[in-house]
Design an enzyme around this catalytic site. Sequence first.
Site, PDB file in Angstrom:
ATOM      1  N   ASP A  50       0.834  -1.200   0.000  1.00 27.88           N
ATOM      2  CA  ASP A  50       0.000   0.000   0.000  1.00 27.88           C
ATOM      3  C   ASP A  50       0.874   1.258   0.000  1.00 27.88           C
ATOM      4  OD1 ASP A  50       0.873  -0.112   2.613  1.00 27.88           O
ATOM      5  OD2 ASP A  50      -1.095   0.232   3.517  1.00 27.88           O
ATOM      6  N   ASP A  89      -1.160  -6.081  -0.397  1.00 29.98           N
ATOM      7  CA  ASP A  89      -1.371  -5.459   0.920  1.00 29.98           C
ATOM      8  C   ASP A  89      -2.848  -5.131   1.126  1.00 29.98           C
ATOM      9  OD1 ASP A  89       0.097  -4.750   3.122  1.00 29.98           O
ATOM     10  OD2 ASP A  89       1.085  -3.039   2.162  1.00 29.98           O
ATOM     11  N   LYS A 119      -1.115  -9.318   2.731  1.00 32.17           N
ATOM     12  CA  LYS A 119      -0.389  -8.884   3.925  1.00 32.17           C
ATOM     13  C   LYS A 119      -1.328  -8.003   4.738  1.00 32.17           C
ATOM     14  CE  LYS A 119       3.019  -5.665   3.860  1.00 32.17           C
ATOM     15  NZ  LYS A 119       2.451  -4.616   4.753  1.00 32.17           N
ATOM     16  N   GLU A 189       9.365  -4.386  10.294  1.00 31.17           N
ATOM     17  CA  GLU A 189       9.745  -3.077   9.735  1.00 31.17           C
ATOM     18  C   GLU A 189      10.326  -2.174  10.814  1.00 31.17           C
ATOM     19  OE1 GLU A 189       6.900  -1.182   7.162  1.00 31.17           O
ATOM     20  OE2 GLU A 189       8.025   0.697   7.119  1.00 31.17           O
TER      21      GLU A 189
HETATM   22  O1  KIV Z   1       3.516  -1.122   1.627  1.00 32.41           O
HETATM   23  C1  KIV Z   1       4.674  -1.567   1.582  1.00 32.41           C
HETATM   24  O2  KIV Z   1       5.416  -1.346   0.627  1.00 32.41           O
HETATM   25  C2  KIV Z   1       5.134  -2.379   2.684  1.00 32.41           C
HETATM   26  C3  KIV Z   1       6.560  -2.794   2.697  1.00 32.41           C
HETATM   27  C4  KIV Z   1       7.405  -1.629   2.990  1.00 32.41           C
HETATM   28  C5  KIV Z   1       6.821  -3.928   3.609  1.00 32.41           C
HETATM   29  O3  KIV Z   1       4.389  -2.670   3.563  1.00 32.41           O
END
Ligand code: KIV
Length: 292
Positions: A50, A89, A119, A189
């Site tokens: 995201d 995501d 995710k 993270e």
């Molecule tokens: O949104 C994203 O790119 C992420 C990564 C940084 C793990 O969550």
Amino acid sequence: MSDNATTRVTIPSLRAMKAAGTRIVALTAYDYPQAALVERAGVDLILVGDSLGMVVLGYPNTIPVTMDEMVHHAKAVTRACRRSLVIADMPYFSFHLSEGETIRNASRFLKEAGAAGVKIEGATPARLRLVRALVEAEIPVMGHVGLTPQSIHRFGQYKVKGKETGEAARIRREASALAKAGAFAVVLECVPAELGRRITRDLSVPTIGIGAGPDCDGQILVFHDLLGFGTEPLPKYVRTYANLAGVIGGAVRRYAEDVRRGAYPDDAHSYHAAARPARTTGRGAAGRGKVS
Ligand code: KIV
């Protein structure tokens, strides 16, 4: 890259990579040409993050990103991928109202976009219940703890998490709870390298670090950060491998100069009318250039 450059990376193969001590290479991508390049370079896991909202859509943070935007971009990414595992995501407020809506939203990434899993940020007890429900619905889940950008308004700023022992212990517990709830991997993270190492040892599923030190089972970065393709000040953990903003900006400036001074298009980049057919033979001369 995992042992066979043409075999599709699967969720079980990520676990096998951890067991074999083979580091997992992950990167974000948001559209077809990016994903094609990333896949061709041998990246194991592509995340349609995201972060889309910030690096592609120009939002100030990830909060405004919608399900429709995520699905649209996930579709473009999966069209380019034969080998890399594509995970999408869950954007803010796509998993906050009810279990049913969470499963319906997550299933769009599998049914409409062809991703292999989702995710989801956070590991509160309610979030862990959702992870279990998603896994029960055959939707593989990658967890995400430490700095969770969707919590920006609660955090106040993007900052390293888990420097203090109390917070480190909480993040460690969260990562273990996610694995126990059925997450196939956990993103760590912006946590201290020592905590990244410790959690990686704790878990039987892979950890994918971003600013979590060298001892995670894999590493992930945002495509635009890796390539110097953005304008934001970059976090300390980013190593920039190219200066795409400079390359693209320079090329566009040269194009603008050429247009303004009449140097583009020149004869080599112009079409010409076909010559009139000669009366005597009735055969026309060929036009110049490739006319379609
Ligand atoms: O949104 C994203 O790119 C992420 C990564 C940084 C793990 O969550």
